[in-house]
Write a protein that holds these residues in place. Sequence first.
Motif, mmCIF file in Angstrom:
data_model
loop_
_atom_site.group_PDB
_atom_site.id
_atom_site.type_symbol
_atom_site.label_atom_id
_atom_site.label_comp_id
_atom_site.label_asym_id
_atom_site.label_seq_id
_atom_site.Cartn_x
_atom_site.Cartn_y
_atom_site.Cartn_z
ATOM 1 N N GLY A 1 -12.339 23.761 34.091
ATOM 2 C CA GLY A 1 -13.335 23.170 33.198
ATOM 3 C C GLY A 1 -13.319 21.663 33.094
ATOM 4 N N PHE A 2 -12.318 21.015 33.697
ATOM 5 C CA PHE A 2 -12.267 19.563 33.682
ATOM 6 C C PHE A 2 -13.343 18.972 34.580
ATOM 7 N N GLN A 3 -13.919 17.852 34.161
ATOM 8 C CA GLN A 3 -14.619 16.984 35.083
ATOM 9 C C GLN A 3 -13.551 16.164 35.793
ATOM 10 N N VAL A 4 -13.700 15.950 37.095
ATOM 11 C CA VAL A 4 -12.607 15.340 37.841
ATOM 12 C C VAL A 4 -13.036 14.041 38.519
ATOM 13 N N ALA A 5 -12.119 13.080 38.483
ATOM 14 C CA ALA A 5 -12.287 11.801 39.172
ATOM 15 C C ALA A 5 -11.195 11.719 40.229
ATOM 16 N N LEU A 6 -11.591 11.552 41.477
ATOM 17 C CA LEU A 6 -10.668 11.633 42.603
ATOM 18 C C LEU A 6 -10.455 10.262 43.228
ATOM 19 N N GLY A 7 -9.208 9.868 43.370
ATOM 20 C CA GLY A 7 -8.877 8.597 43.993
ATOM 21 C C GLY A 7 -7.891 8.781 45.125
ATOM 22 N N ALA A 8 -8.134 8.085 46.240
ATOM 23 C CA ALA A 8 -7.224 8.072 47.387
ATOM 24 C C ALA A 8 -7.749 7.041 48.372
ATOM 25 N N ARG A 9 -6.979 6.791 49.423
ATOM 26 C CA ARG A 9 -7.400 5.778 50.395
ATOM 27 C C ARG A 9 -8.465 6.303 51.355
ATOM 28 N N SER A 10 -8.526 7.624 51.545
ATOM 29 C CA SER A 10 -9.499 8.207 52.466
ATOM 30 C C SER A 10 -10.705 8.739 51.694
ATOM 31 N N VAL A 11 -11.784 7.969 51.670
ATOM 32 C CA VAL A 11 -12.981 8.373 50.939
ATOM 33 C C VAL A 11 -13.645 9.571 51.611
ATOM 34 N N ASP A 12 -13.608 9.633 52.935
ATOM 35 C CA ASP A 12 -14.213 10.761 53.652
ATOM 36 C C ASP A 12 -13.601 12.089 53.209
ATOM 37 N N LYS A 13 -12.275 12.119 53.084
ATOM 38 C CA LYS A 13 -11.607 13.343 52.645
ATOM 39 C C LYS A 13 -11.956 13.665 51.195
ATOM 40 N N LEU A 14 -12.049 12.629 50.372
ATOM 41 C CA LEU A 14 -12.415 12.843 48.966
ATOM 42 C C LEU A 14 -13.805 13.439 48.848
ATOM 43 N N GLU A 15 -14.717 12.950 49.660
ATOM 44 C CA GLU A 15 -16.085 13.464 49.611
ATOM 45 C C GLU A 15 -16.143 14.919 50.048
ATOM 46 N N ALA A 16 -15.294 15.296 51.011
ATOM 47 C CA ALA A 16 -15.235 16.699 51.432
ATOM 48 C C ALA A 16 -14.717 17.584 50.299
ATOM 49 N N ILE A 17 -13.722 17.099 49.567
ATOM 50 C CA ILE A 17 -13.193 17.856 48.431
ATOM 51 C C ILE A 17 -14.231 17.936 47.321
ATOM 52 N N ALA A 18 -14.938 16.845 47.093
ATOM 53 C CA ALA A 18 -15.997 16.847 46.080
ATOM 54 C C ALA A 18 -17.055 17.891 46.409
ATOM 55 N N ALA A 19 -17.352 18.051 47.700
ATOM 56 C CA ALA A 19 -18.326 19.068 48.111
ATOM 57 C C ALA A 19 -17.810 20.475 47.814
ATOM 58 N N GLU A 20 -16.504 20.699 48.027
ATOM 59 C CA GLU A 20 -15.910 21.996 47.699
ATOM 60 C C GLU A 20 -15.992 22.272 46.199
ATOM 61 N N ILE A 21 -15.705 21.243 45.410
ATOM 62 C CA ILE A 21 -15.758 21.387 43.955
ATOM 63 C C ILE A 21 -17.181 21.700 43.499
ATOM 64 N N LYS A 22 -18.149 21.027 44.104
ATOM 65 C CA LYS A 22 -19.549 21.265 43.780
ATOM 66 C C LYS A 22 -19.935 22.708 44.079
ATOM 67 N N GLU A 23 -19.506 23.199 45.226
ATOM 68 C CA GLU A 23 -19.839 24.566 45.621
ATOM 69 C C GLU A 23 -19.165 25.587 44.709
ATOM 70 N N ALA A 24 -17.906 25.306 44.305
ATOM 71 C CA ALA A 24 -17.144 26.266 43.514
ATOM 72 C C ALA A 24 -17.509 26.252 42.039
#
Length: 258
Positions: free
Chosen positions: A31-54
């Motif tokens: 139920g949390f809204q999540v803010a993702l930080g890391a050096r690889s933005v491409d990987k973060l965007e892929a995870i964000a897409a998974e979160i959106k789908e789930a």
Amino acid sequence: MALKVQGQVAMITGASSGIGRASALQLAEAGFQVALGARSVDKLEAIAAEIKEATGQEAFVMRLDVRHAEEVKAFVAAVKEHFGRIDLLLNNAGLAKGVLPVVEENDTENWDAMLDTNVRGLLLMTREAVPHMIEGGNGHVINLGSIAGREAYAGGAVYCASKFAVRAITDALRQELLGKPVRVTTVDPGMVETEFSVTRYHGDQEKANAVYAGMTPLTAEDIADCVTWAATRPKHVNIDAIIVKPLDQAGAGKVARR
């Protein structure tokens, strides 16, 4: 009884892989809204897409290197502006570099990388995030420690020192925040099979695989379970520490292999 976290914001460092990635997914599902930080933005965007789908929610994504104070300030400020609040900080960014004894290590860049990321980065993130939690009347700092912060071993002096420091910072912070609406937790895993050993052995996959040969290590999802459980306890409940090891491990170097 679990805390109702709908609408609360979790900020996760090192979110592009391993425990950070698994925690981002599980916290979002909780139920949390999540803010993702890391050096690889491409990987973060892929995870964000998974979160959106789930979950249907839009994760916040931004490049972050916790070693640099200006990036930390910009990241925390952007998260606060985007969501209007910060409720949880998962200080997950961390690494180990090399396994040489102290007197044989000629490349002090390895030491710098571990201390700057594991200790200084955690301090910088905490300093920037906690005032927003106090202002908002709700907060939780979860630090990703290690059993290496409780038991040192040969070849890991600096990594162990960094994790001993994480435990000391966690304990001191809990005392400093006494009376404030901010909980403080450390999750200290034993052997977890992620990219950790690949990084430690400078990309040597064969050496990394040997670390877990003949035994069943923990997974990133196992640690994310611990993070999410601690984060969803009632507000008056503070989980000081979670120490979690695979059944095949009894301590540093004490591993049953088949």
